[in-house]
Scaffold this motif. Structure first.
Motif, PDB file in Angstrom:
ATOM      1  N   ASP A  10       0.827  -1.204   0.000  1.00  0.00           N
ATOM      2  CA  ASP A  10       0.000   0.000   0.000  1.00  0.00           C
ATOM      3  C   ASP A  10       0.862   1.254   0.000  1.00  0.00           C
ATOM      4  O   ASP A  10       0.585   2.215  -0.726  1.00  0.00           O
ATOM      5  N   CYS A 214      -7.666  -2.755  -5.014  1.00  0.00           N
ATOM      6  CA  CYS A 214      -8.295  -3.733  -4.115  1.00  0.00           C
ATOM      7  C   CYS A 214      -8.359  -5.119  -4.754  1.00  0.00           C
ATOM      8  O   CYS A 214      -8.552  -6.117  -4.047  1.00  0.00           O
ATOM      9  N   TYR A 219      -7.050  -5.946   1.354  1.00  0.00           N
ATOM     10  CA  TYR A 219      -6.966  -5.136   2.562  1.00  0.00           C
ATOM     11  C   TYR A 219      -7.699  -5.763   3.749  1.00  0.00           C
ATOM     12  O   TYR A 219      -7.502  -5.346   4.884  1.00  0.00           O
TER      13      TYR A 219
END
Length: 221
Positions: A10, A214, A219
């Motif tokens: 990320d 995503c 996540y």
């Protein structure tokens, strides 16, 4: 995501996004500065309207200062500060010369905050950001971390193109970047594919592109 934690991936992704955002903001601010002087005094306001920020200025120099140091999320300083924060979080992953280039860029802006700005200063910024990309490309060329940075860079490019040029004919450009996004995405996840033809309009496409990460980073784990 072998050998990379979710948080690290990320941070790499957002490093790419914020560096690309910095570059585009510098280029667009320079173009609007010229417009404010010679052609359309409202050009700077129009630029930041597209970015979701209302600004006011009395002259071209004040516009340049607000674009660079303004207390809003679309300022150049905010973009490079966020890039640096993400670089700090992955300091042990990126090579010294990469971090040094990003830090030098950040310090260039911070140290000039009390001085009178000129368009030449923004030209120096463009040179610095080119240096950052060049060093990063050489240092991360064969590492998976580079792919997350490139993915973030491409997502940011598409997002800002839609924000800034949605009323103009840029469809060919957009298809190129989406193809590039798919190319990078498949290297990170064999099942990744974004089909832009499924988007009913540009706003939908923008939302889908911004959430594409995503499909690569889970996540919820």
């Amino acid at each position: 995501m072998k050998n990379l934690t979710i948080r690290t991936a990320d941070n790499l992704y957002w490093l790419g996004r914020y560096l690309q955002r910095t570059e585009i903001l510098v280029k667009e601010s320079l173009a609007s500065y010229d417009d404010v002087i010679d052609r359309n005094f409202e050009s700077g306001k129009a630029l930041f309207d597209k970015l979701g920020v209302k600004i006011e200025y009395e002259n071209s120099k004040e516009f340049l200062k607000i674009a660079t140091f303004g207390e809003h999320y679309s300022s150049i300083q905010n973009a490079i500060s966020n890039a640096r924060e993400n670089a700090i979080m992955i300091r042990d992953l990126i090579k010294d010369e990469v971090f040094a280039a990003i830090n030098d860029f950040y310090n260039l802006i911070v140290n000039c905050k009390q001085n009178e700005l000129s368009p030449h200063f923004l030209d120096d910024m463009l040179y610095k950001i080119d240096t950052v990309w060049g060093i990063m490309s050489a240092a991360l060329r064969v590492e998976k971390s580079a792919l997350f940075i490139q993915f973030g860079q491409t997502v940011e490019m598409v997002d800002l193109k839609i924000r800034l040029y949605q009323n103009e004919n840029f469809s060919f450009d957009l298809v190129y970047y989406i193809d590039h996004l798919n190319l990078i995405g498949k290297q990170l996840n064999n099942n990744f594919e974004y089909n832009h033809s499924e988007a009913s309009d540009l706003k939908t496409m923008q939302s889908q592109i911004n959430s594409a990460i995503c499909n690569i980073i889970n996540y919820e784990n």
